[in-house]
Design a protein around this motif. Structure first.
Motif, mmCIF file in Angstrom:
data_model
loop_
_atom_site.group_PDB
_atom_site.id
_atom_site.type_symbol
_atom_site.label_atom_id
_atom_site.label_comp_id
_atom_site.label_asym_id
_atom_site.label_seq_id
_atom_site.Cartn_x
_atom_site.Cartn_y
_atom_site.Cartn_z
ATOM 1 N N HIS A 8 63.402 -12.097 42.460
ATOM 2 C CA HIS A 8 62.570 -12.659 41.398
ATOM 3 C C HIS A 8 63.156 -12.356 40.027
ATOM 4 N N LEU A 9 63.453 -11.097 39.778
ATOM 5 C CA LEU A 9 63.957 -10.683 38.464
ATOM 6 C C LEU A 9 65.330 -11.274 38.171
ATOM 7 N N SER A 10 66.232 -11.176 39.141
ATOM 8 C CA SER A 10 67.605 -11.653 38.907
ATOM 9 C C SER A 10 67.656 -13.156 38.700
ATOM 10 N N SER A 11 66.914 -13.921 39.509
ATOM 11 C CA SER A 11 66.933 -15.382 39.350
ATOM 12 C C SER A 11 66.280 -15.800 38.040
ATOM 13 N N THR A 12 65.196 -15.110 37.633
ATOM 14 C CA THR A 12 64.539 -15.430 36.364
ATOM 15 C C THR A 12 65.465 -15.143 35.187
ATOM 16 N N LEU A 13 66.085 -13.955 35.186
ATOM 17 C CA LEU A 13 67.001 -13.610 34.098
ATOM 18 C C LEU A 13 68.202 -14.538 34.056
ATOM 19 N N LEU A 14 68.719 -14.886 35.222
ATOM 20 C CA LEU A 14 69.868 -15.789 35.272
ATOM 21 C C LEU A 14 69.527 -17.136 34.636
ATOM 22 N N MET A 15 68.376 -17.722 35.031
ATOM 23 C CA MET A 15 67.994 -19.009 34.465
ATOM 24 C C MET A 15 67.684 -18.893 32.978
ATOM 25 N N PHE A 16 67.105 -17.741 32.566
ATOM 26 C CA PHE A 16 66.839 -17.551 31.142
ATOM 27 C C PHE A 16 68.142 -17.548 30.339
ATOM 28 N N PHE A 17 69.129 -16.822 30.809
ATOM 29 C CA PHE A 17 70.415 -16.787 30.107
ATOM 30 C C PHE A 17 71.098 -18.154 30.127
ATOM 31 N N MET A 158 61.131 -21.471 26.326
ATOM 32 C CA MET A 158 60.015 -20.634 26.767
ATOM 33 C C MET A 158 59.136 -21.359 27.782
ATOM 34 N N LEU A 159 58.855 -22.646 27.517
ATOM 35 C CA LEU A 159 58.038 -23.406 28.463
ATOM 36 C C LEU A 159 58.742 -23.587 29.805
ATOM 37 N N SER A 160 60.075 -23.753 29.756
ATOM 38 C CA SER A 160 60.833 -23.914 31.005
ATOM 39 C C SER A 160 60.819 -22.645 31.837
ATOM 40 N N MET A 161 60.674 -21.500 31.174
ATOM 41 C CA MET A 161 60.662 -20.242 31.912
ATOM 42 C C MET A 161 59.421 -20.078 32.771
ATOM 43 N N ILE A 162 58.343 -20.800 32.453
ATOM 44 C CA ILE A 162 57.114 -20.662 33.249
ATOM 45 C C ILE A 162 57.328 -21.160 34.675
ATOM 46 N N PRO A 163 57.772 -22.426 34.890
ATOM 47 C CA PRO A 163 58.032 -22.840 36.278
ATOM 48 C C PRO A 163 59.179 -22.066 36.936
ATOM 49 N N ILE A 164 60.155 -21.670 36.118
ATOM 50 C CA ILE A 164 61.255 -20.881 36.688
ATOM 51 C C ILE A 164 60.739 -19.538 37.179
ATOM 52 N N PHE A 165 59.861 -18.901 36.390
ATOM 53 C CA PHE A 165 59.283 -17.616 36.785
ATOM 54 C C PHE A 165 58.492 -17.755 38.084
ATOM 55 N N LEU A 166 57.673 -18.801 38.158
ATOM 56 C CA LEU A 166 56.848 -18.999 39.354
ATOM 57 C C LEU A 166 57.699 -19.367 40.571
ATOM 58 N N SER A 167 58.690 -20.249 40.356
ATOM 59 C CA SER A 167 59.522 -20.663 41.493
ATOM 60 C C SER A 167 60.397 -19.529 42.007
ATOM 61 N N SER A 168 60.875 -18.670 41.104
ATOM 62 C CA SER A 168 61.691 -17.537 41.560
ATOM 63 C C SER A 168 60.848 -16.540 42.338
ATOM 64 N N ALA A 169 59.565 -16.374 41.927
ATOM 65 C CA ALA A 169 58.674 -15.506 42.701
ATOM 66 C C ALA A 169 58.442 -16.089 44.092
ATOM 67 N N LEU A 170 58.243 -17.411 44.148
ATOM 68 C CA LEU A 170 58.061 -18.068 45.446
ATOM 69 C C LEU A 170 59.326 -17.962 46.288
ATOM 70 N N LEU A 171 60.491 -18.127 45.637
ATOM 71 C CA LEU A 171 61.758 -18.020 46.353
ATOM 72 C C LEU A 171 61.929 -16.635 46.948
ATOM 73 N N GLY A 172 61.576 -15.591 46.160
ATOM 74 C CA GLY A 172 61.682 -14.228 46.680
ATOM 75 C C GLY A 172 60.816 -14.019 47.914
ATOM 76 N N ARG A 173 59.589 -14.572 47.868
ATOM 77 C CA ARG A 173 58.702 -14.418 49.033
ATOM 78 C C ARG A 173 59.232 -15.176 50.241
ATOM 79 N N VAL A 174 59.726 -16.401 50.000
ATOM 80 C CA VAL A 174 60.235 -17.215 51.126
ATOM 81 C C VAL A 174 61.436 -16.546 51.778
ATOM 82 N N LEU A 175 62.342 -16.007 50.948
ATOM 83 C CA LEU A 175 63.555 -15.397 51.496
ATOM 84 C C LEU A 175 63.272 -14.081 52.206
ATOM 85 N N THR A 176 62.294 -13.342 51.713
ATOM 86 C CA THR A 176 62.045 -12.017 52.305
ATOM 87 C C THR A 176 61.004 -12.027 53.412
#
Length: 455
Positions: A8-17, A158-176
């Motif tokens: 979650h953290l790494s994918s969010t930070l990556l997309m933010f950068f 900033m607005l784009s980070m909202i779906p990215i934040f949610l999708s990365s959290a979902l991705l973390g759950r799906v993968l783990t």
């Protein structure tokens, strides 16, 4: 930190950068283009002004002519060849002190926090003197537009980070989720001692699904090995129980009546010696099976003829039987000679135990090198053929005990064959005999003959 939180953290930070870098590139590219466009437009206006000024032949003051061309929110400065400032024509909206010296013939610069586009051009003053003009224009509108663009880019990021934040959290759950299921299953297996498998969607072919399939296959193998181990221990205990019972019974009989009855004493000692030898043989076979996993193979190209002759010579010398060998041609194979000899000894000894007639061994090549061991004994029933390589399996338990068999010989032969990459085939007809065929997986005979002919 848990893996899903790391994802979650790494994918969010990556997309933010990524978005931040993209916004910065867009902003600086657009600002550079906007400034260059304003400079080019000012250069075009200055060219028209200079052409008009040089073409003027009237006695009108040069300042009056230039005042008509002063840019909106701009100014014009006049300098002679001695870099002395002659005059400045400036719009009232411009309240900064523009420098008298600028770099290059055109460009843009910041003056007292405000951006200006400037162009320098020489003109011929009345009287023949060459005067340099510095034409500058404020870029307030461009700066305001860039501020708006900057605000838009920040808002979009900033607005784009909202779906990215949610999708990365979902991705973390799906993968783990499969990993958590695997961990939970392993804990239940450890706690309960059961062999539990993961539910896997067979239509999925991703890496997580393959991990589940591999785990289930591993659990299946562990369960099968555990069952075989229990069966092995049970069968070994059973095989050891009989000779121990016989030894214990005769020992008690000797203790009670052995001193008074020499015949009983001889019978008891003979029985104890026989059962002790049976136990020794069984333990040796069990130890040999246990050591199979640690055996190191010594692979080398070998001519089968001397190997087979040594084995047959040893068997003829050890037993009062007729062991016959037939070789069709020179045969070269790649194998471990000592392990191959042991395999042959096991199969020949097994044939000797259940046959009173001669035993034939034939080696040849019919597309693959093979060795056939044929006896003419009692044979094996058809329904027993699929089980003869199982540990402790015996076709006729009473007859096997008479011959000293434990049901381990062919099982050990199968393990030796597997380690040597050989295939064992068995064919038998009751009362006519049994044929065991060893088939080599590689054919080195043709290669060896060709190299010999070339030499």
């Amino acid at each position: 930190m848990k893996l899903k939180h790391k994802i979650h953290l790494s994918s969010t930070l990556l997309m933010f950068f990524v978005l931040l870098i993209l916004a910065v590139v867009i902003y600086y590219s657009f600002s550079s283009l906007a400034y260059e466009t304003e400079v080019e437009r000012l250069e075009a206006e200055v060219e028209v002004m200079v052409a008009t000024f040089n073409a003027n032949s009237s006695e009108e003051s040069p300042d009056n002519i230039l005042r008509a061309y002063v840019p909106v929110d701009g100014l014009i400065k006049e300098k002679n060849q001695s870099s002395n400032l002659l005059s400045t024509i400036q719009r009232p909206s411009v309240d900064v002190e523009f420098p008298n010296d600028v770099a290059g013939t055109s460009g843009h610069m910041a003056v007292e926090g405000e951006q200006f586009a400037y162009v320098t051009a020489p003109v011929i003053w009345p009287g023949g003197e060459v005067v340099e003009l510095i034409v500058a224009q404020s870029l307030r509108e461009v700066t305001a537009n860039l501020a708006t663009l900057r605000l838009v880019l920040i808002s979009v990021t900033m607005l784009s980070m909202i779906p990215i934040f949610l999708s990365s959290a979902l991705l973390g759950r799906v993968l783990t989720r499969p990993i958590e299921g695997l961990t939970g299953t392993m804990r239940r297996i450890q706690r309960d001692g059961s062999f539990e498998k993961l539910p896997v969607a067979r239509e999925s072919r991703d890496e997580l699904s393959q991990m589940g399939v591999t785990f289930n296959e591993m659990i299946g193998l562990l369960e099968e090995n555990y069952r075989k181990q229990e069966e092995f221990v049970s069968n070994a205990s059973h095989e050891l129980k009989t000779p121990l019972t016989v030894i214990s019974s005769y020992a008690d009989l000797l203790q009670r009546r052995g001193a008074q009855d020499p015949a009983l004493q001889e019978e008891a000692l003979t029985a104890i010696r026989t059962e002790t030898e049976r136990m020794r043989q069984l333990i040796e076979q069990l130890l040999h099976i246990a050591r199979r996993s640690q055996a190191q193979m010594d692979w080398q190209k070998t001519d089968l003829e001397p190997v087979l002759k040594q084995v047959m010579t040893a068997m003829n010398a050890s037993y009062d039987r007729d062991f016959r060998l037939q070789l069709q041609q020179p045969l070269i194979v790649e194998t471990d000679v000592q392990q191959l000899k042991q395999l042959l000894y096991i199969l020949l000894d097994n044939a000797r135990k259940y046959s009173e007639d001669s035993i034939d061994m034939e080696a040849g090549n019919n597309g693959a090198v093979y060795i056939k061991i044929r006896d003419y004994g009692v044979g094996i029933p058809k329904e027993s053929l699929p089980h003869v390589f199982e540990r402790f399996y015996r076709v006729d338990k009473a007859r096997s005990r008479e011959t000293g068999g434990f049901g381990l010989g062919l099982s050990l032969a199968k393990e030796l064959a597997d380690s040597l990459h050989l295939r064992l085939e068995i064919d038998s007809i009751e009362q006519l005999g049994t044929t065991v065929t060893i088939v080599f997986s590689g054919n080195f005979n043709v290669e060896e003959l060709q190299s010999g002919q070339e030499g």
